[in-house]
Design a protein around this motif. Structure first.
Motif, PDB file in Angstrom:
ATOM      1  N   ALA A 156       0.815  -1.207   0.000  1.00 21.78           N
ATOM      2  CA  ALA A 156       0.000   0.000   0.000  1.00 21.78           C
ATOM      3  C   ALA A 156       0.857   1.269   0.000  1.00 21.78           C
ATOM      4  CB  ALA A 156      -0.951   0.006   1.187  1.00 21.78           C
TER       5      ALA A 156
ATOM      6  N   PHE B 159       0.833   4.349  -2.719  1.00 16.88           N
ATOM      7  CA  PHE B 159       0.735   5.775  -2.425  1.00 16.88           C
ATOM      8  C   PHE B 159       1.814   6.576  -3.127  1.00 16.88           C
ATOM      9  CE2 PHE B 159      -2.447   4.823   0.446  1.00 16.88           C
ATOM     10  CZ  PHE B 159      -3.035   6.002   0.831  1.00 16.88           C
TER      11      PHE B 159
ATOM     12  N   ALA C  43      -3.202  15.963   2.381  1.00 23.10           N
ATOM     13  CA  ALA C  43      -4.286  15.570   3.287  1.00 23.10           C
ATOM     14  C   ALA C  43      -4.700  14.133   3.039  1.00 23.10           C
ATOM     15  CB  ALA C  43      -5.481  16.501   3.088  1.00 23.10           C
ATOM     16  N   GLU C  44      -4.769  13.771   1.763  1.00 17.22           N
ATOM     17  CA  GLU C  44      -5.189  12.425   1.403  1.00 17.22           C
ATOM     18  C   GLU C  44      -4.206  11.388   1.941  1.00 17.22           C
ATOM     19  OE1 GLU C  44      -5.977  12.279  -2.803  1.00 17.22           O
ATOM     20  OE2 GLU C  44      -8.100  12.157  -2.284  1.00 17.22           O
TER      21      GLU C  44
ATOM     22  N   ILE D  92      -4.573  10.801   5.731  1.00 13.06           N
ATOM     23  CA  ILE D  92      -5.668   9.880   6.066  1.00 13.06           C
ATOM     24  C   ILE D  92      -5.280   8.456   5.714  1.00 13.06           C
ATOM     25  CG2 ILE D  92      -8.093   9.352   5.664  1.00 13.06           C
ATOM     26  CD1 ILE D  92      -7.842  12.032   6.796  1.00 13.06           C
ATOM     27  N   GLY D  93      -4.665   8.304   4.532  1.00 11.09           N
ATOM     28  CA  GLY D  93      -4.298   6.964   4.085  1.00 11.09           C
ATOM     29  C   GLY D  93      -3.325   6.302   5.043  1.00 11.09           C
TER      30      GLY D  93
ATOM     31  N   LEU E 148      -5.091   5.171   8.202  1.00 10.05           N
ATOM     32  CA  LEU E 148      -5.844   3.930   8.002  1.00 10.05           C
ATOM     33  C   LEU E 148      -4.896   2.738   7.906  1.00 10.05           C
ATOM     34  CD1 LEU E 148      -8.490   5.207   5.459  1.00 10.05           C
ATOM     35  CD2 LEU E 148      -8.983   4.252   7.676  1.00 10.05           C
ATOM     36  N   MET E 149      -3.735   2.958   7.265  1.00 10.42           N
ATOM     37  CA  MET E 149      -2.773   1.858   7.122  1.00 10.42           C
ATOM     38  C   MET E 149      -2.227   1.427   8.475  1.00 10.42           C
ATOM     39  SD  MET E 149      -0.256   2.170   3.973  1.00 10.42           S
ATOM     40  CE  MET E 149      -0.792   3.470   2.954  1.00 10.42           C
TER      41      MET E 149
ATOM     42  N   THR F 240      -3.763   1.659  11.302  1.00  9.75           N
ATOM     43  CA  THR F 240      -4.824   0.918  11.993  1.00  9.75           C
ATOM     44  C   THR F 240      -4.908  -0.505  11.476  1.00  9.75           C
ATOM     45  OG1 THR F 240      -5.953   3.016  11.785  1.00  9.75           O
ATOM     46  CG2 THR F 240      -7.154   1.241  12.833  1.00  9.75           C
ATOM     47  N   ILE F 241      -4.809  -0.663  10.174  1.00 13.52           N
ATOM     48  CA  ILE F 241      -4.955  -2.006   9.604  1.00 13.52           C
ATOM     49  C   ILE F 241      -3.718  -2.852   9.925  1.00 13.52           C
ATOM     50  CG2 ILE F 241      -4.012  -2.094   7.242  1.00 13.52           C
ATOM     51  CD1 ILE F 241      -6.935  -2.717   6.396  1.00 13.52           C
TER      52      ILE F 241
ATOM     53  N   THR G  48      -3.850  -4.921  13.276  1.00 14.22           N
ATOM     54  CA  THR G  48      -4.524  -6.220  13.362  1.00 14.22           C
ATOM     55  C   THR G  48      -3.928  -7.234  12.395  1.00 14.22           C
ATOM     56  OG1 THR G  48      -6.155  -5.316  11.858  1.00 14.22           O
ATOM     57  CG2 THR G  48      -6.741  -5.372  14.180  1.00 14.22           C
ATOM     58  N   LYS G  49      -3.542  -6.800  11.213  1.00 13.68           N
ATOM     59  CA  LYS G  49      -3.124  -7.759  10.182  1.00 13.68           C
ATOM     60  C   LYS G  49      -1.620  -7.951  10.108  1.00 13.68           C
ATOM     61  CE  LYS G  49      -6.905  -7.925   7.098  1.00 13.68           C
ATOM     62  NZ  LYS G  49      -7.230  -8.960   6.213  1.00 13.68           N
TER      63      LYS G  49
ATOM     64  N   MET H 159      -5.968  -7.747   1.975  1.00 12.61           N
ATOM     65  CA  MET H 159      -7.166  -7.079   2.486  1.00 12.61           C
ATOM     66  C   MET H 159      -8.367  -7.736   1.827  1.00 12.61           C
ATOM     67  SD  MET H 159      -5.874  -3.226   2.460  1.00 12.61           S
ATOM     68  CE  MET H 159      -4.233  -2.871   3.047  1.00 12.61           C
TER      69      MET H 159
ATOM     70  N   VAL I 130     -12.166  -0.857   8.796  1.00 10.64           N
ATOM     71  CA  VAL I 130     -10.943  -0.148   8.405  1.00 10.64           C
ATOM     72  C   VAL I 130     -10.570  -0.500   6.976  1.00 10.64           C
ATOM     73  CG1 VAL I 130      -8.548   0.265   8.986  1.00 10.64           C
ATOM     74  CG2 VAL I 130     -10.176  -0.184  10.785  1.00 10.64           C
ATOM     75  N   GLU I 131     -10.755  -1.795   6.655  1.00  8.65           N
ATOM     76  CA  GLU I 131     -10.446  -2.223   5.293  1.00  8.65           C
ATOM     77  C   GLU I 131     -11.318  -1.472   4.294  1.00  8.65           C
ATOM     78  OE1 GLU I 131     -10.237  -6.501   4.842  1.00  8.65           O
ATOM     79  OE2 GLU I 131     -10.893  -6.259   2.779  1.00  8.65           O
TER      80      GLU I 131
ATOM     81  N   MET J 216     -10.586   4.881   0.166  1.00  4.04           N
ATOM     82  CA  MET J 216      -9.634   5.963  -0.009  1.00  4.04           C
ATOM     83  C   MET J 216      -8.702   5.699  -1.190  1.00  4.04           C
ATOM     84  SD  MET J 216      -6.620   7.441   1.801  1.00  4.04           S
ATOM     85  CE  MET J 216      -6.216   8.146   0.284  1.00  4.04           C
TER      86      MET J 216
END
Lengths: 100, 485
Positions: A28, A32, A71-72, A75-76, A79-80, A82-83, A86-87, A95, B158-159, B165
């Motif tokens: 990911a 980006f 900004a994008e 956020i990305g 989220l990464m 956070t993911i 767990t993963k 995903m 989240v996924e 996004m």
């Protein structure tokens, strides 16, 4: 002064490298980075035309595009993170909780 | 540069947006002081504020007939912008009420992001400049990425956020790349000025068609039209159900607001093929959405594919690119807002009671809650386009616009597709009405706010389907203000 077509060709090449990166790369973060390449291709076209027309509005657009891109990405990345908790991976192929 | 009418100042004509911004800040401020007393209060404050800003929008729309360029041509305050702003604000208010039922969504951050996204949509509907379109599109999208991942302890949410996004960022980049070429052809970023500049220039139509395709990629993502729909099923399934409802209605309406403006101004000038591109997108969306919806096991995924198909029907009106088409699109979006929000609200409470979203767990809904089963009937039949519900009038208007524009073949495809869509809507209803329940936990609704919003939605479906003229007049006013220079 290089003619405008040079800039356009360079921008189109950059844009396609970016698209290929988005489609082919599975990490990911690299996706980006490829996105940034696409944004910058757009910025280059704006600046090139702006010089051609001797007008400022193209250059101003570049500022907005850069800001939104930042900004994008913020956020990305959030989220990464956070993911990743767990993963333990940010591979886009993994995903796959959602499909059908 | 345009028709200026009356003596309203630029400040007054963005009154709804200003009220939204103030409201968003108030919500964040209240969080500091009031959180311990009652988190639900923030939701109520949000809804009351949204109602005020909708009233503001209606008030200023009464003041003008043609378009009024404000803020250096960045925005164009016209009837279309006002009507769409009221649609978005209504959607946000209903979503805010529905969200109070979902305890994981009751927080000031949720309402703040919802309000900022609505603010972006309101600006998008009024944008008349390429930079402004891009900025407000992103302002509407970026909070939605966070909202889709708002249940941050659940991997699927989240996924959904990350997928939404990634697709969104790619689509908006492609759109910006298209915008750069528009700027290159015309030397201006002002939408209504591009027209004049292009008509004098000598640009090969192949190049301009490429630019149109790039721009359609960005907007097509927002309205979840094929081939830019891949995010929709995953995001609808993973995101909190209230957020999915908001994305599928208000966010889609925002995409159509800007697409209508583009389709009635620059697209036909840029490329003679643009009606056919739009028609191709419409056919692909209807076919893919309906065919893939048939075999879905998850109710939210089914609604996602159905919403892709609905985007196809609405695109028929956009492809027609005439006055009736634009009015039909506006009417359809109003009808779709209340209808689809009802469906997602049902998915929300039923999903919370069953702790899954499977269609099979809808079995015996009539015995578990007759009222909810009846509402499911109303909303799915309205989605399928059965009179006397709102969806029927929307379909009728966009299809007759298609015939008027000489696209009878497209309308025939669309009608056949509506018949196809009835198959899976009725299949869900059959499970809800005829099958015996496997599990019978009572469906409990905790909050009055959810009930109020639900009743408003149901009333909306019936009112838009029966009392047509006032809303139709509104849509026609909006449509005719778009094409005025």
């Amino acid at each position: 002064m290089a003619p405008i077509s040079y800039y356009l060709v360079l921008a189109i090449i950059m844009f396609f490298i970016g698209i290929l990166g988005v489609l082919i790369r599975r990490n990911a973060l690299i996706v980006f980075m490829s996105l940034e390449l696409m944004f910058n291709a757009a910025n280059l076209v704006f600046v090139a035309f702006s010089r051609q027309y001797q007008a400022l509005n193209g250059q101003i657009s570049v500022f907005f595009v850069m800001t939104v891109a930042a900004a994008e990405v913020a956020i990305g990345l959030a989220l990464m993170v956070t993911i990743f908790r767990t993963k333990h991976s940010i591979d886009v192929d993994q995903m796959n909780n959602l499909k059908g | 540069m345009g028709i200026s009418s009356g003596n309203i100042t630029p400040i007054l004509s963005i009154l709804p947006e200003i009220l939204l911004l103030i409201l968003a800040l108030v919500v964040l401020g209240l969080d500091l002081g009031l959180k311990k007393f009652s988190p639900a209060l923030i939701g109520w404050v949000t809804v009351v504020g949204l109602i005020f800003s909708a009233i503001g929008g209606v008030m200023i729309s009464g003041h003008q007939s043609g378009g009024l360029y404000i803020w250096g041509g960045m925005l164009r305050q016209d009837a279309a912008a006002s009507v769409f702003q009221v649609i978005f604000i209504t959607g946000a208010a209903l979503t805010a009420f529905f969200a109070l039922e979902d305890s994981k969504c009751v927080s000031a951050e949720f309402y703040f992001l919802l309000l900022i996204s609505t603010l972006g949509m309101c600006l998008l509907a009024a944008s008349s400049d390429l930079i402004m379109i891009y900025l407000s599109l992103e302002l509407a999208s970026i909070p939605l990425y966070i909202l889709a991942g708002f249940h941050y302890r659940e991997t699927s949410s989240v996924e959904a956020g990350l997928k939404y996004m990634l697709y969104g960022a790619v689509a908006s980049t492609i759109m910006v790349f298209g915008f750069t070429f528009l700027y290159g052809f015309s030397g201006t970023t002002q939408l209504y000025a591009i027209n004049a500049a292009i008509q004098t220039g000598q640009i090969p139509p192949m190049v301009t068609t490429m630019a149109v395709m790039l721009i359609l990629a960005g907007v097509g993502y927002k309205i979840s039209a094929v081939p830019f729909h891949f995010w929709a099923p995953d995001v609808y399934e993973g995101a909190p159900t209230v957020v999915a409802g908001f994305i599928s209605t208000a966010s889609k309406a925002a995409g159509f607001a800007v697409l209508l403006r583009l389709a009635l101004t620059i697209l036909p000038v840029l490329s003679p093929y643009s009606p056919y591109l739009l028609a191709a997108m419409a056919v692909a969306s209807m076919l893919v959405g309906n065919l893939l919806a048939i075999n879905q096991k998850n109710f939210k995924r089914l609604l996602a594919y159905s919403s892709i198909a609905q985007a196809g029907y609405i695109l028929v009106g956009v492809a027609a690119s005439n006055n009736l088409g634009a009015a039909g699109v506006t009417y359809y979006l109003m009808a779709y807002l209340v209808t689809n929000l009802t469906a997602f609200a049902l998915a929300q409470v039923i999903g919370q009671a069953n702790s899954n979203d499977d269609i099979s767990s809808l079995a015996g809904l009539t015995q578990r809650s007759p009222v909810l089963a009846f509402s499911l009937l109303v909303s799915l039949l309205s989605l399928g386009g059965i009179p006397p519900f709102a969806g029927f009038v929307g379909k009728l208007l966009v299809f007759s616009a298609g015939v008027q524009a000489g696209m009878a073949w497209l309308v025939i495809v669309a009608v056949l597709n509506s018949v196809l869509s009835l198959y899976y809507y009725l299949k869900v209803l059959k499970i809800a009405f005829l099958d015996h329940p496997r599990e019978t936990p009572l469906i409990k609704i905790e909050t009055n706010s959810w009930r109020i919003a639900f009743i408003v939605c149901l009333a909306g479906i019936l009112i838009l389907g029966v009392i047509i003229l006032p809303w139709y007049g509104w849509s026609i006013t909006a449509a005719s203000s778009l094409a005025l220079y």
